[in-house]
Design a protein around this motif. Sequence first.
Motif, PDB file in Angstrom:
ATOM      1  N   ASN A  10     -19.644 -16.622  -7.835  1.00 34.70           N
ATOM      2  CA  ASN A  10     -18.638 -16.252  -8.717  1.00 34.70           C
ATOM      3  C   ASN A  10     -19.191 -15.602  -9.825  1.00 34.70           C
ATOM      4  O   ASN A  10     -18.822 -14.706 -10.320  1.00 34.70           O
ATOM      5  CB  ASN A  10     -17.347 -17.145  -8.748  1.00 34.70           C
ATOM      6  CG  ASN A  10     -16.555 -17.382  -7.766  1.00 34.70           C
ATOM      7  OD1 ASN A  10     -16.550 -16.408  -6.866  1.00 34.70           O
ATOM      8  ND2 ASN A  10     -16.098 -18.699  -7.511  1.00 34.70           N
ATOM      9  N   CYS A 158     -17.479 -20.426 -20.489  1.00 32.15           N
ATOM     10  CA  CYS A 158     -16.167 -19.931 -20.037  1.00 32.15           C
ATOM     11  C   CYS A 158     -15.849 -20.109 -18.443  1.00 32.15           C
ATOM     12  O   CYS A 158     -16.898 -19.963 -17.735  1.00 32.15           O
ATOM     13  CB  CYS A 158     -15.914 -18.743 -20.645  1.00 32.15           C
ATOM     14  SG  CYS A 158     -15.734 -18.427 -22.274  1.00 32.15           S
ATOM     15  N   HIS A 159     -14.742 -20.364 -18.065  1.00 28.97           N
ATOM     16  CA  HIS A 159     -14.370 -20.050 -16.690  1.00 28.97           C
ATOM     17  C   HIS A 159     -14.796 -18.587 -16.293  1.00 28.97           C
ATOM     18  O   HIS A 159     -14.511 -17.670 -16.966  1.00 28.97           O
ATOM     19  CB  HIS A 159     -12.969 -20.479 -16.483  1.00 28.97           C
ATOM     20  CG  HIS A 159     -12.493 -20.514 -14.963  1.00 28.97           C
ATOM     21  ND1 HIS A 159     -12.209 -19.292 -14.360  1.00 28.97           N
ATOM     22  CD2 HIS A 159     -12.403 -21.509 -14.261  1.00 28.97           C
ATOM     23  CE1 HIS A 159     -12.060 -19.773 -12.995  1.00 28.97           C
ATOM     24  NE2 HIS A 159     -11.899 -21.191 -12.770  1.00 28.97           N
ATOM     25  N   ASP A 161     -13.324 -16.565 -14.534  1.00 29.95           N
ATOM     26  CA  ASP A 161     -12.512 -15.403 -14.772  1.00 29.95           C
ATOM     27  C   ASP A 161     -12.182 -14.632 -15.947  1.00 29.95           C
ATOM     28  O   ASP A 161     -11.924 -13.657 -16.073  1.00 29.95           O
ATOM     29  CB  ASP A 161     -10.835 -16.163 -14.649  1.00 29.95           C
ATOM     30  CG  ASP A 161     -10.577 -16.459 -13.146  1.00 29.95           C
ATOM     31  OD1 ASP A 161     -11.419 -16.025 -12.233  1.00 29.95           O
ATOM     32  OD2 ASP A 161      -9.508 -17.219 -12.767  1.00 29.95           O
ATOM     33  N   ILE A 221     -15.141 -28.655 -20.686  1.00 31.17           N
ATOM     34  CA  ILE A 221     -14.684 -28.618 -19.356  1.00 31.17           C
ATOM     35  C   ILE A 221     -13.718 -30.099 -18.906  1.00 31.17           C
ATOM     36  O   ILE A 221     -12.935 -29.886 -18.267  1.00 31.17           O
ATOM     37  CB  ILE A 221     -15.758 -28.278 -18.277  1.00 31.17           C
ATOM     38  CG1 ILE A 221     -16.396 -26.946 -18.457  1.00 31.17           C
ATOM     39  CG2 ILE A 221     -15.280 -28.759 -16.874  1.00 31.17           C
ATOM     40  CD1 ILE A 221     -17.845 -26.630 -17.897  1.00 31.17           C
ATOM     41  N   TRP A 224     -10.683 -29.421 -20.141  1.00 32.92           N
ATOM     42  CA  TRP A 224      -9.551 -28.419 -19.692  1.00 32.92           C
ATOM     43  C   TRP A 224      -9.140 -28.825 -18.102  1.00 32.92           C
ATOM     44  O   TRP A 224      -8.125 -28.675 -18.053  1.00 32.92           O
ATOM     45  CB  TRP A 224     -10.511 -27.143 -19.453  1.00 32.92           C
ATOM     46  CG  TRP A 224     -10.901 -26.044 -20.695  1.00 32.92           C
ATOM     47  CD1 TRP A 224      -9.882 -25.967 -21.554  1.00 32.92           C
ATOM     48  CD2 TRP A 224     -11.797 -25.723 -21.111  1.00 32.92           C
ATOM     49  NE1 TRP A 224     -10.246 -25.321 -22.526  1.00 32.92           N
ATOM     50  CE2 TRP A 224     -11.672 -25.051 -22.518  1.00 32.92           C
ATOM     51  CE3 TRP A 224     -13.102 -25.388 -20.926  1.00 32.92           C
ATOM     52  CZ2 TRP A 224     -12.636 -24.355 -22.986  1.00 32.92           C
ATOM     53  CZ3 TRP A 224     -14.028 -24.579 -21.444  1.00 32.92           C
ATOM     54  CH2 TRP A 224     -13.838 -24.128 -22.762  1.00 32.92           C
TER      55      TRP A 224
END
Length: 246
Positions: A10, A158-159, A161, A221, A224
């Motif tokens: 990803n 960051c994620h 997305d 993380i 989150w």
Amino acid sequence: MRIGILGAGNMADALGTQWLRAGHDIMVSGRDPMASAALAQKMTTAAHRPGPIASGPDHAYAQAALGQPGLASPEPDVAHARAGTWAEAAEYGEVVMVAVTEAGLHDVLRAAGPAMSDKPVIDVTNAVGPGAYDVTRSLAELIAESTGGHVVKAFNLCHVDVWRMTPPVFDGRPLAVPLCGDDERALAATRTLVTDLGCTPLYAGALNRAKLLEATAAFMIGLWITGADAQAILPPLDHSGAHPTT
């Protein structure tokens, strides 16, 4: 510039597609050659759809540091992604990004061979899972020692997305991306790739501070995952004490 990506997951998809839009050529690599080829085709197709191209003041400087013409706005229609082996991607890239899991890191670096020596190398990896982070070591420093590359730790907070956003702007403020590294040429190249996303590069110190950046990722993380608003733990700049003037 040419960017070789060790990884076909990803992060390779999200960041690589954005950099294709900005005019950079990409080679991805993974354990499954067919999956890597399919990803390269998907990225190229996505990148050639209409979309904004970010630029920034560091772009021409970084191109010059890499020995390339200072093109402030690369033509996106000439960029494309391709797939290769680990070693081919490491050889292809003027800049190489490491975007594989920690568990497979040693094997991938061994398979990539010596081609990353003396090159800018961007490390986006995180140790994931309960208790996976080890405060006594830095993945970024491990990569530097294993490859002889000039490693910059970046993009690990960051994620995925967030990296698909065009651009990542929150409440009118572009996302800041901290960078830890020792080599100015590698830092300059990374600043270009940060500004090409529409983000703000933020120098966060030498590579020996990458362990702090990795620790920050592990801590945030964890918050989150529980559904906490991790950003709320930090006060605004105006309430964070005195700051030296620049």
